[in-house]
Design a protein around this motif. Structure first.
Motif, short mmCIF file in Angstrom:
data_model
loop_
_atom_site.label_atom_id
_atom_site.label_comp_id
_atom_site.label_asym_id
_atom_site.label_seq_id
_atom_site.Cartn_x
_atom_site.Cartn_y
_atom_site.Cartn_z
N CYS A 87 1.04 -1.30 -0.10
CA CYS A 87 0.01 -0.15 0.10
C CYS A 87 0.91 1.28 -0.13
O CYS A 87 2.17 1.15 0.09
CB CYS A 87 -0.99 -0.13 1.31
SG CYS A 87 -0.20 0.41 2.69
N ARG A 88 0.26 2.25 -0.11
CA ARG A 88 0.86 3.59 -0.26
C ARG A 88 1.77 4.14 1.10
O ARG A 88 2.76 4.85 0.79
CB ARG A 88 -0.24 4.76 -0.76
CG ARG A 88 -1.06 5.30 0.50
CD ARG A 88 -2.10 6.15 0.07
NE ARG A 88 -2.96 5.44 -0.73
CZ ARG A 88 -4.34 4.92 -0.46
NH1 ARG A 88 -4.38 4.75 0.69
NH2 ARG A 88 -5.05 4.35 -1.36
N GLU A 121 5.42 4.43 1.17
CA GLU A 121 6.14 5.36 0.20
C GLU A 121 6.93 6.32 1.24
O GLU A 121 7.95 6.81 1.01
CB GLU A 121 5.33 5.76 -0.62
CG GLU A 121 4.82 5.12 -1.88
CD GLU A 121 3.55 5.80 -2.54
OE1 GLU A 121 3.34 6.76 -2.34
OE2 GLU A 121 2.97 5.14 -3.39
N GLU A 158 -5.67 0.26 3.10
CA GLU A 158 -4.46 0.18 3.96
C GLU A 158 -4.61 -0.78 5.05
O GLU A 158 -3.46 -1.78 5.02
CB GLU A 158 -3.81 1.58 4.28
CG GLU A 158 -3.70 2.58 3.43
CD GLU A 158 -3.28 4.18 3.89
OE1 GLU A 158 -3.10 4.90 3.14
OE2 GLU A 158 -3.87 4.16 5.00
#
Length: 321
Positions: free
Chosen positions: A148-149, A152, A228
């Motif tokens: 998931c993001r 990052e 998420e």
């Protein structure tokens, strides 16, 4: 043995046998929703009344020239052309011949073949040493996770702290800035308050297990988004299955929602026992909420006392009189 063609009765019999095999396979498709099976592999399903097999090509039953009992058998098709790369131990298997086929087309009986299944790893079958090893492997997998993001912007993943085989586990929402920097859950201001709650229950900090619903810090400490939480769910399930606590305290709405998949708020759920995969769960307020609303500490202490009663614990300095 006669070279005469099949009689109408014999042809109908063979057609009936083939139609019955196809019908059984179609029924199995309807029950399971499967859209295809590898040819020549035994298929077993919990809803099937008996093991079903992949359909045999129609030419296998076609009335070709009769085969002598002493004639050499044609070579069998290698599994490398069909299913070998998916299931290297599987071998082609055709259904046992009927008495009519045995008389007209005698063939050698194939040895019984094992059912092809995906391997299943059961955490409850592992020794403590094996469970600890699997937890280490899982923590390493989490470190490399990019599902998931949240991956990052993280500094590092935050897996857990404390005794993984403790009887009591606390599950929070996700790492904050300090947790992201140090790689350990609940080390900031909310974590210091959690440590006081743990001590009030009669435990040392390292005598309980602490983890979060998500293992990476959401930007600006926001609540994790549903996708998420879903991306991290498999990690949490494996983690708790390997730890096997007797009781779980869910800290805040995100924790109880992530564990149970509910949409109810913590105000409605707080203080009411729930169940996660057979483990009793007590939902209560998150320590960060208590920093903003100190008057809610009374309700949290009531919830923790419910957990202590289940565990047979008394607050430090109290006797069992």
């Amino acid at each position: 043995m006669s070279d005469a063609p099949l009689s109408p009765a014999e042809a109908r019999h063979e057609l009936f046998e083939l139609a019955a095999s196809v019908r059984a396979l179609v029924d199995w498709y309807d029950m399971t929703g499967v859209t295809g099976v590898p040819r020549g592999v035994v298929v077993e399903h919990e809803h099937a009344p008996a093991p079903l097999r992949a359909p045999v090509p129609a030419q296998a039953y076609a009335p070709t020239a009769p085969v002598s009992r002493d004639a050499p058998q044609p070579p069998q098709r290698s599994a490398a052309n069909s299913f070998e790369h998916q299931a290297p131990h599987a071998q082609p298997v055709r259904p046992p011949p009927t008495s009519f086929e045995q008389q007209r087309y005698p063939v050698q009986a194939a040895p019984a073949q094992p059912v092809v299944r995906a391997p299943v790893v059961r955490a409850d079958a592992a020794t403590p040493t094996e469970r600890m090893g699997r937890l280490s492997v899982l923590a390493a997998e989490v470190q490399g996770c990019r599902r998931c993001r949240l991956a990052e912007a993280r500094t590092q993943t935050v897996f857990s702290r404390g005794d993984p085989f403790a009887e009591l586990c606390f599950v929070g929402e996700g790492p904050g800035a300090e947790e992201d920097r140090l790689g350990e859950p609940f080390v900031g201001a909310a974590g210091q308050l959690l440590d006081k709650m743990i001590a009030a229950m009669g435990y040392r900090r390292d005598e309980v297990y602490v983890c979060n619903i998500v293992k990476c810090r959401p930007p600006d400490n926001r609540k994790p988004a549903p996708d998420e939480m879903e991306a991290c769910k498999a990690h949490l399930v494996q983690q708790l299955d390997l730890c096997r606590p007797k009781y779980i305290v869910a800290l805040g709405a995100t924790a109880i929602q992530g564990l149970l998949g509910t949409t109810e708020g913590i105000m409605r759920l707080r203080g009411k026992w729930k169940l996660y995969r057979g483990i009793p769960v007590m939902p209560t307020f998150h320590p960060a909420y208590l920093l903003r609303q100190p008057t809610a500490k009374r309700e949290v202490w009531m919830d923790l006392q419910e957990v202590m009663a289940r565990l047979g614990k008394k607050p430090p300095g109290k006797t069992t009189g």
